[in-house]
Design an enzyme around this catalytic site. Structure first.
Site, PDB file in Angstrom:
ATOM      1  N   ARG A  69       1.344  12.079  -9.621  1.00  0.00           N
ATOM      2  CA  ARG A  69       1.746  10.691  -9.336  1.00  0.00           C
ATOM      3  C   ARG A  69       3.186  10.432  -9.770  1.00  0.00           C
ATOM      4  O   ARG A  69       3.880   9.606  -9.186  1.00  0.00           O
ATOM      5  CB  ARG A  69       0.834   9.698 -10.065  1.00  0.00           C
ATOM      6  CG  ARG A  69      -0.579   9.621  -9.485  1.00  0.00           C
ATOM      7  CD  ARG A  69      -1.266   8.353 -10.000  1.00  0.00           C
ATOM      8  NE  ARG A  69      -2.702   8.374  -9.787  1.00  0.00           N
ATOM      9  CZ  ARG A  69      -3.320   7.972  -8.676  1.00  0.00           C
ATOM     10  NH1 ARG A  69      -2.620   7.540  -7.661  1.00  0.00           N
ATOM     11  NH2 ARG A  69      -4.635   7.995  -8.577  1.00  0.00           N
ATOM     12  N   ASP A  93      -3.871   5.789   6.303  1.00  0.00           N
ATOM     13  CA  ASP A  93      -4.369   7.039   6.891  1.00  0.00           C
ATOM     14  C   ASP A  93      -5.338   6.656   8.017  1.00  0.00           C
ATOM     15  O   ASP A  93      -4.921   6.354   9.124  1.00  0.00           O
ATOM     16  CB  ASP A  93      -5.014   7.841   5.754  1.00  0.00           C
ATOM     17  CG  ASP A  93      -5.468   9.220   6.152  1.00  0.00           C
ATOM     18  OD1 ASP A  93      -5.057   9.702   7.208  1.00  0.00           O
ATOM     19  OD2 ASP A  93      -6.242   9.841   5.394  1.00  0.00           O
ATOM     20  N   GLU A 114       0.854  -1.200   0.000  1.00  0.00           N
ATOM     21  CA  GLU A 114       0.000   0.000   0.000  1.00  0.00           C
ATOM     22  C   GLU A 114       0.885   1.244   0.000  1.00  0.00           C
ATOM     23  O   GLU A 114       2.012   1.214   0.510  1.00  0.00           O
ATOM     24  CB  GLU A 114      -0.908  -0.073   1.245  1.00  0.00           C
ATOM     25  CG  GLU A 114      -1.825   1.098   1.487  1.00  0.00           C
ATOM     26  CD  GLU A 114      -2.896   1.297   0.419  1.00  0.00           C
ATOM     27  OE1 GLU A 114      -2.517   1.477  -0.747  1.00  0.00           O
ATOM     28  OE2 GLU A 114      -4.090   1.329   0.767  1.00  0.00           O
ATOM     29  N   ASP A 115       0.361   2.322  -0.559  1.00  0.00           N
ATOM     30  CA  ASP A 115       1.136   3.568  -0.565  1.00  0.00           C
ATOM     31  C   ASP A 115       1.129   4.246   0.793  1.00  0.00           C
ATOM     32  O   ASP A 115       2.161   4.685   1.299  1.00  0.00           O
ATOM     33  CB  ASP A 115       0.617   4.526  -1.660  1.00  0.00           C
ATOM     34  CG  ASP A 115      -0.897   4.768  -1.583  1.00  0.00           C
ATOM     35  OD1 ASP A 115      -1.579   4.127  -0.749  1.00  0.00           O
ATOM     36  OD2 ASP A 115      -1.395   5.595  -2.366  1.00  0.00           O
ATOM     37  N   THR A 165      -9.368   1.462   4.643  1.00  0.00           N
ATOM     38  CA  THR A 165      -9.140   0.704   3.408  1.00  0.00           C
ATOM     39  C   THR A 165      -8.438  -0.615   3.708  1.00  0.00           C
ATOM     40  O   THR A 165      -8.891  -1.693   3.306  1.00  0.00           O
ATOM     41  CB  THR A 165      -8.276   1.534   2.429  1.00  0.00           C
ATOM     42  OG1 THR A 165      -8.879   2.813   2.263  1.00  0.00           O
ATOM     43  CG2 THR A 165      -8.142   0.853   1.088  1.00  0.00           C
ATOM     44  N   ASP A 211      -1.479  10.826  -5.420  1.00  0.00           N
ATOM     45  CA  ASP A 211      -2.043  11.924  -6.204  1.00  0.00           C
ATOM     46  C   ASP A 211      -2.953  12.816  -5.387  1.00  0.00           C
ATOM     47  O   ASP A 211      -3.387  12.455  -4.283  1.00  0.00           O
ATOM     48  CB  ASP A 211      -2.908  11.342  -7.337  1.00  0.00           C
ATOM     49  CG  ASP A 211      -4.230  10.794  -6.789  1.00  0.00           C
ATOM     50  OD1 ASP A 211      -4.182   9.986  -5.835  1.00  0.00           O
ATOM     51  OD2 ASP A 211      -5.300  11.189  -7.281  1.00  0.00           O
TER      52      ASP A 211
HETATM   53  P1  IMP Z   1      -7.413   5.141   4.620  1.00  0.00           P
HETATM   54  O1  IMP Z   1      -8.484   4.177   4.250  1.00  0.00           O
HETATM   55  O2  IMP Z   1      -7.972   6.381   5.284  1.00  0.00           O
HETATM   56  O3  IMP Z   1      -6.298   4.538   5.426  1.00  0.00           O
HETATM   57  O4  IMP Z   1      -6.834   5.718   3.280  1.00  0.00           O
HETATM   58  C1  IMP Z   1      -5.950   5.054   2.492  1.00  0.00           C
HETATM   59  C2  IMP Z   1      -5.985   5.631   1.086  1.00  0.00           C
HETATM   60  O5  IMP Z   1      -6.304   7.023   1.072  1.00  0.00           O
HETATM   61  C3  IMP Z   1      -4.625   5.526   0.463  1.00  0.00           C
HETATM   62  O6  IMP Z   1      -4.452   4.314  -0.221  1.00  0.00           O
HETATM   63  C4  IMP Z   1      -4.600   6.722  -0.462  1.00  0.00           C
HETATM   64  O7  IMP Z   1      -5.152   6.363  -1.704  1.00  0.00           O
HETATM   65  C5  IMP Z   1      -5.499   7.744   0.187  1.00  0.00           C
HETATM   66  N1  IMP Z   1      -4.726   8.756   0.939  1.00  0.00           N
HETATM   67  C6  IMP Z   1      -4.670   8.935   2.276  1.00  0.00           C
HETATM   68  N2  IMP Z   1      -3.858   9.950   2.600  1.00  0.00           N
HETATM   69  C7  IMP Z   1      -3.381  10.427   1.432  1.00  0.00           C
HETATM   70  C8  IMP Z   1      -2.462  11.488   1.119  1.00  0.00           C
HETATM   71  O8  IMP Z   1      -1.903  12.206   1.971  1.00  0.00           O
HETATM   72  N3  IMP Z   1      -2.208  11.666  -0.204  1.00  0.00           N
HETATM   73  C9  IMP Z   1      -2.767  10.909  -1.188  1.00  0.00           C
HETATM   74  N4  IMP Z   1      -3.624   9.917  -0.928  1.00  0.00           N
HETATM   75  C10 IMP Z   1      -3.940   9.677   0.372  1.00  0.00           C
END
Ligand code: IMP
Length: 178
Positions: free
Chosen positions: A167, A105, A101-102, A109, A161
């Site tokens: 990207r 947050d 995963e990138d 997800t 992005d």
């Molecule tokens: P989560 O479900 O809140 O943990 O979000 C994960 C997804 O949100 C990541 O895979 C990213 O696609 C997107 N995301 C969260 N923070 C950022 C950020 O700072 N920049 C870009 N994408 C983000």
């Protein structure tokens, strides 16, 4: 790189630092999965550059597959809604899976993906993320391999992005709006 109007990019993690860290992660993964069959699962689209570099830093025969889930849409706030947009091409039953995963947050997800892969009979499921915004976590997810902890800022580059922009920026940068 040219930026959108009213937007600047400030480098948070330079490309050479990311490269060094990814090599180290690859070495650890190579060591940990010795003599095992490993499937890397990239979460599209944000992980496409990270998984390309990480896969080449792993000195084992790996399989690569991808999933895409909807999480953010075009906004920078989590919707909390997770939906599979593209599923895996191959079964993970009985396989050792490493989710690539990138960024983590809120964790929503990955929490969903982790449960989904376990339910599909993977022998093991571990998570490797390049970036971790620990302070934003809403649900606990087990992060086994991590590149960097970062503060609560919206970042782009190295695959990440904002509304599909940046990207292909080599560094991880913070988006600053003037
Ligand atoms: P989560 O479900 O809140 O943990 O979000 C994960 C997804 O949100 C990541 O895979 C990213 O696609 C997107 N995301 C969260 N923070 C950022 C950020 O700072 N920049 C870009 N994408 C983000």
């Amino acid at each position: 790189m040219q930026t959108a109007q009213g937007e600047r990019l400030e480098v948070l993690l330079p490309a050479r630092e990311i490269h060094a860290r990814v090599q180290r992660l690859g070495q650890r993964i190579t060591h940990d999965y010795e003599n095992k069959e490993l499937v890397l699962i990239g979460i599209l689209k944000g992980s496409f550059i990270f998984i390309a570099d990480l896969a080449r830093a792993i000195d084992l025969p790996v399989h690569v597959d991808f999933m895409a889930v909807s999480s953010y849409g075009s906004s920078t706030k989590s919707s909390g809604v997770v939906r599979i947009v593209k599923d895996l091409d191959n079964s993970v039953e009985g396989r050792h899976v490493l989710v690539v995963e990138d960024i983590v947050d809120t964790g929503l997800t990955l929490n969903y993906i982790y449960g989904h892969l376990k339910a599909r009979g993977a022998m093991s499921v571990k998570i490797c993320t390049l970036l971790d915004k620990v302070s934003r976590r809403q649900v606990a997810v087990p992060v086994h391999y991590k590149g960097f902890d970062i503060p609560d800022a919206f970042v782009v580059g190295y695959g990440l992005d904002v509304e599909e922009r940046y990207r292909n920026v080599a560094d991880v940068c913070q988006v600053v709006r003037d």
